[in-house]
Design an enzyme around this catalytic site. Sequence first.
Site, PDB file in Angstrom:
ATOM      1  N   ARG A 104       0.898  -1.059  -0.055  1.00 27.09           N
ATOM      2  CA  ARG A 104      -0.170   0.124  -0.031  1.00 27.09           C
ATOM      3  C   ARG A 104       1.066   1.274  -0.048  1.00 27.09           C
ATOM      4  NH1 ARG A 104      -4.342   0.977   4.948  1.00 27.09           N
ATOM      5  NH2 ARG A 104      -2.374   0.958   5.932  1.00 27.09           N
ATOM      6  N   THR A 108      -0.959   7.714  -1.026  1.00 24.11           N
ATOM      7  CA  THR A 108      -2.220   7.276  -1.966  1.00 24.11           C
ATOM      8  C   THR A 108      -3.015   6.316  -1.330  1.00 24.11           C
ATOM      9  OG1 THR A 108      -1.406   5.790  -3.433  1.00 24.11           O
ATOM     10  CG2 THR A 108      -1.123   8.135  -3.854  1.00 24.11           C
ATOM     11  N   ASP A 203       3.668  -6.978  10.342  1.00 24.59           N
ATOM     12  CA  ASP A 203       4.692  -6.597  11.403  1.00 24.59           C
ATOM     13  C   ASP A 203       4.448  -7.318  12.650  1.00 24.59           C
ATOM     14  OD1 ASP A 203       5.501  -4.734   9.782  1.00 24.59           O
ATOM     15  OD2 ASP A 203       4.716  -2.874  11.154  1.00 24.59           O
TER      16      ASP A 203
END
Length: 209
Positions: A104, A108, A203
């Site tokens: 991602r 944006t 993560d």
Amino acid sequence: MSKVHLIDHPLVQHKMAIVRDVKTGPKEFRELVDEIALLMAYEVTRDMALEDVEVETPMGMAHCRMISGKKIGVIPILRAGLGMVDGIVELIPTAKVGHIGLYRDPDTLQPVEYYCKLPTDIGERDLIVLDPMLATGGSAVAAIRFIKERGGKNIKLMVLIAAPEGIAAVQAAHPDVDIFTAAIDERLNDVGYIVPGLGDAGDRLFGTK
């Protein structure tokens, strides 16, 4: 319009509470995601076709039912979707696994493709797209589009947590794709994370930042 299936089985909900906890470390987080995916797969595959068979038991013949041979494809969206693969493959060891790499753009919030490797017989398989978080919906919408462009037809989306915005985006772009989730949360924050969510699934799975 596609359906949204909320999987509220007690075992799933119990494990979801632990996986959300900020104190849950990477090892336990990975194990929980694997277990939740396995449990959710029971519901995702509930409509698999069966055929009547006869099986010889030690005591005689039994009239049974077996899966009719429809093939399964599992397609995780990298990288976080990888954490959900093993649970499903443990349940369905004959499934083929494809991969779609998206990230991602932080400015944006739009998905950018960097990798796509799918089974060659994708059009003959029931496909399950995996991603722990359905946030803006951008990655899921793009991944499903890539799969359709390569011949995929029968597609389901399986996530741990969905935001209303992500659900709406997938339904608008792909009204033929049902969504399976263990939770529907409140909203997205101003940087596109699900609230309350569980943070960044990738993560937490892999211990990176």
